[in-house]
Design a protein around this motif. Sequence first.
Motif, mmCIF file in Angstrom:
data_model
loop_
_atom_site.group_PDB
_atom_site.id
_atom_site.type_symbol
_atom_site.label_atom_id
_atom_site.label_comp_id
_atom_site.label_asym_id
_atom_site.label_seq_id
_atom_site.Cartn_x
_atom_site.Cartn_y
_atom_site.Cartn_z
ATOM 1 N N ALA A 121 0.354 -0.880 -0.220
ATOM 2 C CA ALA A 121 -0.139 0.260 -0.436
ATOM 3 C C ALA A 121 0.824 1.498 0.077
ATOM 4 C CB ALA A 121 -1.000 0.001 1.334
ATOM 5 N N GLU A 122 2.172 1.259 0.892
ATOM 6 C CA GLU A 122 2.790 2.330 1.410
ATOM 7 C C GLU A 122 3.672 2.804 -0.519
ATOM 8 O OE1 GLU A 122 4.731 2.495 5.138
ATOM 9 O OE2 GLU A 122 2.271 3.236 5.826
ATOM 10 N N GLY A 123 4.224 1.519 -0.945
ATOM 11 C CA GLY A 123 5.209 1.762 -2.185
ATOM 12 C C GLY A 123 4.252 1.886 -2.979
ATOM 13 N N ARG A 124 5.637 2.130 -4.499
ATOM 14 C CA ARG A 124 4.870 2.151 -5.644
ATOM 15 C C ARG A 124 4.757 1.038 -6.544
ATOM 16 N NH1 ARG A 124 8.413 3.990 -9.919
ATOM 17 N NH2 ARG A 124 6.129 4.767 -10.993
ATOM 18 N N SER A 125 5.327 0.172 -6.382
ATOM 19 C CA SER A 125 5.919 -0.594 -6.869
ATOM 20 C C SER A 125 4.864 -2.398 -6.281
ATOM 21 C CB SER A 125 7.624 -1.193 -6.515
ATOM 22 O OG SER A 125 7.217 -2.419 -7.072
ATOM 23 N N ALA A 126 4.649 -2.804 -7.279
ATOM 24 C CA ALA A 126 4.022 -4.446 -6.610
ATOM 25 C C ALA A 126 4.927 -5.242 -6.417
ATOM 26 C CB ALA A 126 3.091 -4.474 -7.939
ATOM 27 N N SER A 127 6.615 -5.066 -7.307
ATOM 28 C CA SER A 127 7.920 -6.186 -6.715
ATOM 29 C C SER A 127 8.333 -5.354 -5.667
ATOM 30 C CB SER A 127 7.884 -6.048 -8.227
ATOM 31 O OG SER A 127 7.184 -6.133 -8.950
ATOM 32 N N PRO A 128 8.105 -4.954 -4.092
ATOM 33 C CA PRO A 128 9.301 -5.024 -3.387
ATOM 34 C C PRO A 128 10.225 -6.002 -3.135
ATOM 35 C CG PRO A 128 7.141 -5.205 -2.205
ATOM 36 C CD PRO A 128 7.009 -5.370 -3.888
ATOM 37 N N VAL A 129 10.836 -5.890 -2.129
ATOM 38 C CA VAL A 129 12.064 -6.617 -2.181
ATOM 39 C C VAL A 129 11.722 -7.256 -0.446
ATOM 40 C CG1 VAL A 129 14.254 -7.877 -1.445
ATOM 41 C CG2 VAL A 129 13.525 -6.787 -3.011
ATOM 42 N N VAL A 130 10.919 -8.400 0.091
ATOM 43 C CA VAL A 130 10.476 -8.958 1.499
ATOM 44 C C VAL A 130 11.770 -10.308 1.669
ATOM 45 C CG1 VAL A 130 9.085 -10.173 3.184
ATOM 46 C CG2 VAL A 130 7.893 -9.313 1.007
ATOM 47 N N VAL A 131 12.287 -9.532 2.452
ATOM 48 C CA VAL A 131 13.832 -10.756 3.239
ATOM 49 C C VAL A 131 12.819 -11.316 3.944
ATOM 50 C CG1 VAL A 131 15.672 -10.903 3.846
ATOM 51 C CG2 VAL A 131 15.249 -8.745 2.408
ATOM 52 N N ILE A 132 13.287 -12.967 4.202
ATOM 53 C CA ILE A 132 12.436 -13.583 5.348
ATOM 54 C C ILE A 132 14.192 -13.942 5.437
ATOM 55 C CG2 ILE A 132 11.206 -16.059 5.939
ATOM 56 C CD1 ILE A 132 9.109 -14.592 3.694
ATOM 57 N N ASP A 133 14.190 -14.029 7.267
ATOM 58 C CA ASP A 133 15.437 -14.039 7.609
ATOM 59 C C ASP A 133 15.096 -15.875 8.631
ATOM 60 O OD1 ASP A 133 17.789 -14.002 8.513
ATOM 61 O OD2 ASP A 133 17.685 -12.547 9.959
ATOM 62 N N ALA A 156 -0.662 -10.494 -3.752
ATOM 63 C CA ALA A 156 0.909 -9.904 -3.889
ATOM 64 C C ALA A 156 1.763 -11.133 -4.214
ATOM 65 C CB ALA A 156 1.361 -10.642 -1.838
ATOM 66 N N SER A 157 1.765 -11.399 -5.457
ATOM 67 C CA SER A 157 2.195 -12.828 -6.598
ATOM 68 C C SER A 157 3.081 -11.829 -7.529
ATOM 69 C CB SER A 157 0.745 -13.368 -6.730
ATOM 70 O OG SER A 157 0.660 -12.742 -8.166
ATOM 71 N N ARG A 158 3.560 -10.779 -6.809
ATOM 72 C CA ARG A 158 4.625 -10.220 -7.565
ATOM 73 C C ARG A 158 5.778 -9.949 -7.157
ATOM 74 N NH1 ARG A 158 -0.200 -10.319 -10.360
ATOM 75 N NH2 ARG A 158 -0.189 -10.483 -12.621
ATOM 76 N N MET A 159 5.588 -9.570 -5.048
ATOM 77 C CA MET A 159 6.218 -9.764 -4.630
ATOM 78 C C MET A 159 7.783 -10.532 -5.147
ATOM 79 S SD MET A 159 3.995 -9.102 -1.368
ATOM 80 C CE MET A 159 5.299 -7.646 -1.168
ATOM 81 N N ILE A 160 9.577 -10.223 -4.418
ATOM 82 C CA ILE A 160 10.675 -10.749 -4.411
ATOM 83 C C ILE A 160 10.742 -11.340 -3.213
ATOM 84 C CG2 ILE A 160 12.976 -10.734 -5.127
ATOM 85 C CD1 ILE A 160 11.510 -8.404 -7.653
ATOM 86 N N PHE A 161 10.606 -12.918 -3.095
ATOM 87 C CA PHE A 161 10.705 -12.844 -2.405
ATOM 88 C C PHE A 161 12.207 -13.301 -1.649
ATOM 89 C CE2 PHE A 161 6.431 -13.506 -2.301
ATOM 90 C CZ PHE A 161 6.172 -12.804 -0.497
ATOM 91 N N ILE A 162 13.026 -13.555 -0.679
ATOM 92 C CA ILE A 162 14.607 -13.627 -0.851
ATOM 93 C C ILE A 162 14.901 -14.385 0.841
ATOM 94 C CG2 ILE A 162 17.043 -12.882 -0.362
ATOM 95 C CD1 ILE A 162 15.857 -12.440 -3.094
#
Length: 384
Positions: A297-309, A349-355
């Motif tokens: 919601a707060e960004g302009r990108s459909a593809s932010p990076v989510v880092v799951i540690d 949320a299908s275009r997000m990038i998960f690391i």
Amino acid sequence: MKKDVDLSCIRIGTEDDLADAMALASCLLDKTSPDLDFVTRQFSSDLLVAVLLTTAYGTRDKTLAEVLFFLVDPTWDDGRQILCFFSHETQAFQQKHAALWRNGLSRKMARVTDDDAAQAMVKRCYLQWKNAFAMGGGVDVIAKPPFSIAVFDQQAVAKALEMVSGLKDDKKSGVDRVLQNAQVNEGYRVVLDARQASARLEEAKARFENLVEPISRLQIDLVLAAAMAPEDFHITPILLLGDPGIGKTYLATQLGEALGVATEKISAGGAQGGFQFTGSHVSWSGARPGSIVTLLAEGRSASPVVVIDEVDKIGASAQYPVLPVLLDLLEPNTAKRFKDQFFDMEFDASRMIFILTANSLDGVPAALLSRVEVGGCQASCRLK
């Protein structure tokens, strides 16, 4: 004016850039809002000229969609910040005439000292411009900016806003802002330009030598994505594997910066069940929206990076399991209808990038491994 208007008519890098921007602004606004008083009309025209120049000289899409998005970009705190921006912007006002004009504009903008008045004026400009661009033949561009997909359904957001309005103050404090941000650009978010992203990652290899292998894997996905429509964009999640202390988490978060998108870090080992991802129902004490809906919601990108540690430390709690939520996020078909429990609202949320990161494969669930590409993180560049 044809659809998909770009700003090529503005001759950037020449003394004609200001005159070109003024001519385009006049062409767009002349037939709209005849009821506007002279001062309001002039304010809107001046602001449009400034945004046209800024966009023409910028690195983003040089289209009317990007011009319109400038006013509703969630990264702005308020309308006053937008008006003050041009006092410090230099790239678009290097030419002599443009620089002198910008100085006069800054003096005009400085007179708007009331925050509410600034917000109201910016909102009115947004509505006028949107109408003007539609009349000029760019309605499809405005409804759906280039390289974008609909992340938030506006009817669902409106329903969630109605629900939030009825909550007690201690529960709705700040959460309505998330939904208001979700309404920006009618719920559309921009998908990564795969070719540009791949080029930026190539440059990042020199800075992150111990991430060359996973970056190369990511580039392969981006090459494939470049041939796809935005709605088919998908990046296979990457699991960074390596010993503790080599900087896996830090380097993973830097990928977001290299790609030019926002980054969110979540500790799988410390997550309170799946609530950190999905939010918790409003009936719970301390209920809040999840990090996924907030990030989109707060960004302009459909593809932010989510880092799951530390996914090798996923808790085994049967009451609040993390794994089922994580598997839903990593599977495109289910991520398209991911649900935030607080808002009781589905979104894409299908275009997000998960690391993902892990010290070893021991403890990483097999179901999780089946959804990721495993990349080694070399120890030779151990962070101090």
